[in-house]
Design an enzyme around this catalytic site. Structure first.
Site, PDB file in Angstrom:
ATOM      1  N   HIS A 198       0.885  -1.178   0.000  1.00  0.00           N
ATOM      2  CA  HIS A 198       0.000   0.000   0.000  1.00  0.00           C
ATOM      3  C   HIS A 198       0.918   1.221   0.000  1.00  0.00           C
ATOM      4  CE1 HIS A 198      -2.445  -2.945   2.349  1.00  0.00           C
ATOM      5  NE2 HIS A 198      -3.503  -2.355   1.849  1.00  0.00           N
ATOM      6  N   ASP A 220       2.179   2.019   3.424  1.00  0.00           N
ATOM      7  CA  ASP A 220       3.103   1.127   4.146  1.00  0.00           C
ATOM      8  C   ASP A 220       4.527   1.459   3.793  1.00  0.00           C
ATOM      9  OD1 ASP A 220       0.768  -0.637   4.077  1.00  0.00           O
ATOM     10  OD2 ASP A 220       1.724  -1.712   2.422  1.00  0.00           O
ATOM     11  N   GLU A 252     -10.695  -7.115  -4.466  1.00  0.00           N
ATOM     12  CA  GLU A 252     -10.493  -8.177  -3.482  1.00  0.00           C
ATOM     13  C   GLU A 252     -11.727  -8.270  -2.598  1.00  0.00           C
ATOM     14  OE1 GLU A 252      -6.661  -8.052  -1.478  1.00  0.00           O
ATOM     15  OE2 GLU A 252      -7.629  -8.765   0.341  1.00  0.00           O
ATOM     16  N   GLU A 257      -8.991 -13.933  -1.461  1.00  0.00           N
ATOM     17  CA  GLU A 257      -8.238 -14.196  -0.220  1.00  0.00           C
ATOM     18  C   GLU A 257      -8.949 -15.278   0.595  1.00  0.00           C
ATOM     19  OE1 GLU A 257      -6.523 -10.888   1.819  1.00  0.00           O
ATOM     20  OE2 GLU A 257      -6.985 -11.723   3.785  1.00  0.00           O
ATOM     21  N   HIS A 308     -10.933 -14.236   3.694  1.00  0.00           N
ATOM     22  CA  HIS A 308     -12.124 -13.463   3.345  1.00  0.00           C
ATOM     23  C   HIS A 308     -13.235 -14.395   2.867  1.00  0.00           C
ATOM     24  CE1 HIS A 308      -9.517  -9.635   2.459  1.00  0.00           C
ATOM     25  NE2 HIS A 308      -9.322 -10.142   3.654  1.00  0.00           N
ATOM     26  N   ASP A 360      -4.731 -13.959  -2.519  1.00  0.00           N
ATOM     27  CA  ASP A 360      -4.097 -13.573  -1.260  1.00  0.00           C
ATOM     28  C   ASP A 360      -4.132 -14.828  -0.400  1.00  0.00           C
ATOM     29  OD1 ASP A 360      -3.489 -11.033  -1.958  1.00  0.00           O
ATOM     30  OD2 ASP A 360      -4.643 -10.039  -0.383  1.00  0.00           O
ATOM     31  N   ASP A 419     -10.565 -11.803  10.584  1.00  0.00           N
ATOM     32  CA  ASP A 419      -9.522 -12.020   9.581  1.00  0.00           C
ATOM     33  C   ASP A 419      -8.193 -12.213  10.311  1.00  0.00           C
ATOM     34  OD1 ASP A 419      -8.575 -12.090   6.987  1.00  0.00           O
ATOM     35  OD2 ASP A 419      -8.597  -9.928   6.680  1.00  0.00           O
ATOM     36  N   ASP A 458      -5.616 -13.747   9.314  1.00  0.00           N
ATOM     37  CA  ASP A 458      -4.483 -13.615   8.375  1.00  0.00           C
ATOM     38  C   ASP A 458      -3.296 -14.482   8.765  1.00  0.00           C
ATOM     39  OD1 ASP A 458      -5.668 -11.842   6.617  1.00  0.00           O
ATOM     40  OD2 ASP A 458      -4.866 -10.056   7.581  1.00  0.00           O
ATOM     41  N   ASP A 517      -0.813 -12.643   2.062  1.00  0.00           N
ATOM     42  CA  ASP A 517      -1.412 -11.591   2.879  1.00  0.00           C
ATOM     43  C   ASP A 517      -1.612 -12.197   4.275  1.00  0.00           C
ATOM     44  OD1 ASP A 517      -2.534  -9.389   3.882  1.00  0.00           O
ATOM     45  OD2 ASP A 517      -4.200  -9.245   2.466  1.00  0.00           O
TER      46      ASP A 517
HETATM   47  C1  XLS Z   1      -7.525  -6.769   4.325  1.00  0.00           C
HETATM   48  C2  XLS Z   1      -7.052  -6.991   2.967  1.00  0.00           C
HETATM   49  C3  XLS Z   1      -5.902  -6.096   2.564  1.00  0.00           C
HETATM   50  C4  XLS Z   1      -5.733  -6.116   1.070  1.00  0.00           C
HETATM   51  C5  XLS Z   1      -4.932  -4.977   0.539  1.00  0.00           C
HETATM   52  O1  XLS Z   1      -8.233  -7.577   4.906  1.00  0.00           O
HETATM   53  O2  XLS Z   1      -6.734  -8.336   2.823  1.00  0.00           O
HETATM   54  O3  XLS Z   1      -4.746  -6.473   3.211  1.00  0.00           O
HETATM   55  O4  XLS Z   1      -5.172  -7.307   0.619  1.00  0.00           O
HETATM   56  O5  XLS Z   1      -5.516  -3.764   0.798  1.00  0.00           O
HETATM   57 NI    NI Z   2      -5.746  -9.195   1.186  1.00  0.00          NI
HETATM   58 NI    NI Z   3      -7.501  -9.711   4.557  1.00  0.00          NI
END
Ligand code: XLS
Ligand code: NI
Ligand code: NI
Length: 437
Positions: free
Chosen positions: A101, A104, A232, A268, A271, A296, A307, A309, A339
């Site tokens: 991003h 970041d 996404e 993802e 998600h 992702d 999430d 992750d 991700d």
């Molecule tokens: C958040 C998203 C984010 C996207 C990029 O849940 O996964 O990380 O991949 O903005």
């Molecule tokens: Ni993501």
């Molecule tokens: Ni995410």
């Protein structure tokens, strides 16, 4: 510059017998599987936000991450230094891609102009490091959710100025992505959704989102950026309901606003599960619309409803992803983008290596297993046979569009009853998959 990971060398493939935690057991980048190297199949990508910017805080405590190279300030110098660390890490890991991003990689300034200047300054170092290492940008994106100005959303905010600011931010992020040779550009609808319908004009917000995406397409054409845009999907978090809730909702949005030619989806895993789907459901839904672009790769926790992750280590899950991706003919501009973040308790720099090595090995294994299942042919043969009633007779006539209800009625009146159904053989197929795992 002194190395950030002086005790860690390049991560090499040592094979399944190795007990070295800093070696690949399965990911052998040059090994050819089904006509392509593992590197080209998997197109692994490291995410900047989690791996280099996540302090590992949670709602109950501050960050725990030890990142000795980081001076703890928000200066451009620190950001530039961090880029060099990131490329040292990705180089040692052998990851061919990364994603970021705008906020970041470079600090947000007091003004938009200052933020743009910061991003340009850091992008110069990103470019140098890309050239030095050959690591490429998988996709860029803009952070349209962290700053309080986006509390009501960005393109779907009730505040037109927030929309305008977001447009300016995406313009710059897209230009920088283009400048860095990014293979794609992603839109994740950070706060594009609502907390309550009591204060929300849903139709107006969706229309604004459509307009925003058209502006992005116009700008992409203007600057000559040729990579795909990705949306996404995610159903919730941070808002209660996100407009891009799942693959089907995204595809519907893209069709409604005439954007299908310019977008693919970035699916993802976590998600998908938050949306009440499996990731394979999301992949197949995107594929059916010709809209699967990238993934992702991460995983959630069955017992936690957000999430999380986590790095994907589940071989079964990786196998399912790779079965779908191979069926599609493989990733083109997209990649397997981690991700994912290390747990708050895994706070040392070396944990970043363990995490990525595990994810890469899981997907390498998934690739090998999926390729073997396809090569074996029994699974696809089963599915093909299951639909054999469509290959000739009434099925073929329906598919070719030559019959309507009148003909179906004639056909059934004559025939009397349908042919007998065959077993779906789910358990047989589950056992078949396990033969390969
Ligand atoms: C958040 C998203 C984010 C996207 C990029 O849940 O996964 O990380 O991949 O903005
Ligand atoms: Ni993501
Ligand atoms: Ni995410």
């Amino acid at each position: 510059m002194a190395q950030a990971f002086p005790d860690i060398g390049n991560i090499e493939y040592e094979g399944p017998q190795s007990k070295n935690p800093l070696a690949f057991k399965w990911y052998n980048s040059a090994e050819v599987i089904a006509g392509k190297t593992m590197k080209d199949h998997l197109r692994f990508s490291v995410v900047y936000w989690h791996t280099f910017r996540n302090a590992l805080s949670d709602p109950f405590g501050v960050g725990t991450a030890q990142r000795p190279w980081d001076d703890g300030t928000d200066s451009v110098e620190n950001a530039k230094n961090r880029v060099r660390v990131a490329f040292e890490f990705m180089g040692k890991l052998g990851a061919p891609f990364y994603a970021f991003h705008d906020r970041d990689v470079a600090p947000e300034g007091e003004t938009l102009a200052e933020s743009n200047k910061n991003l340009e300054a850091v992008a110069e170092v990103l470019k140098e490091e890309q050239e030095r290492t050959g690591i490429k940008l998988l996709w860029g994106t803009a952070c349209l959710f962290a700053n309080p100005r986006y509390m009501h959303g960005a393109a779907t905010s009730c505040n037109a100025d927030a929309f305008a600011y977001a447009g300016a931010q995406v313009k710059k992020a897209l230009e920088v992505t283009h400048e860095l040779g990014g293979a794609g550009y992603t839109f994740w609808g950070g706060r594009e959704g609502y907390m309550t319908l009591l204060n929300t004009d849903l139709k107006r917000e969706m229309d604004h989102l459509g307009q925003f995406m058209h502006m992005a397409v116009d700008h992409k054409k203007k600057i000559g950026f040729e990579g795909p845009f990705y949306i996404e999907p995610k159903p919730k978090e941070p808002t209660k309901h996100q407009y891009d809730s799942d693959a089907a909702a995204c595809i519907n949005f893209l069709r409604q606003y005439d954007l299908m030619d310019h977008f693919k989806l970035n699916i993802e895993t976590n998600h998908a599960t938050l949306a009440g789907h499996t990731v394979q459901h999301e992949l197949e839904t995107a594929m059916a619309a010709g809209a699967l672009g990238s993934i992702d790769a991460n995983t959630g926790d069955m017992l936690l409803g957000w999430d999380t992750d986590q790095f994907p280590t589940d071989i079964y899950l990786a196998t399912q992803c790779m079965l779908s991706l191979l069926k599609m003919g493989g990733l083109v501009t997209g990649g397997v983008n981690f991700d994912a973040k290390v747990r708050r308790e895994s706070f040392e720099p070396i944990d970043l290596f363990h995490a990525h090595i595990g994810g890469m090995d899981a997907f390498a294994r998934g690739l090998k297993i999926a390729a073997a299942i396809i090569e074996d042919g029994r699974l696809s043969q089963f599915v093909q046979n299951r639909y054999s009633s469509w290959d000739s007779g009434i099925g073929a006539r329906i598919e070719s569009g030559e019959v309507g209800f009148d003909e179906l009625e004639d056909y059934m009146l004559k025939k009397g009853e349908t042919d007998a159904n065959a077993s779906g053989r789910q358990e047989f197929l589950e056992n078949l998959i396990n033969e390969f795992i």
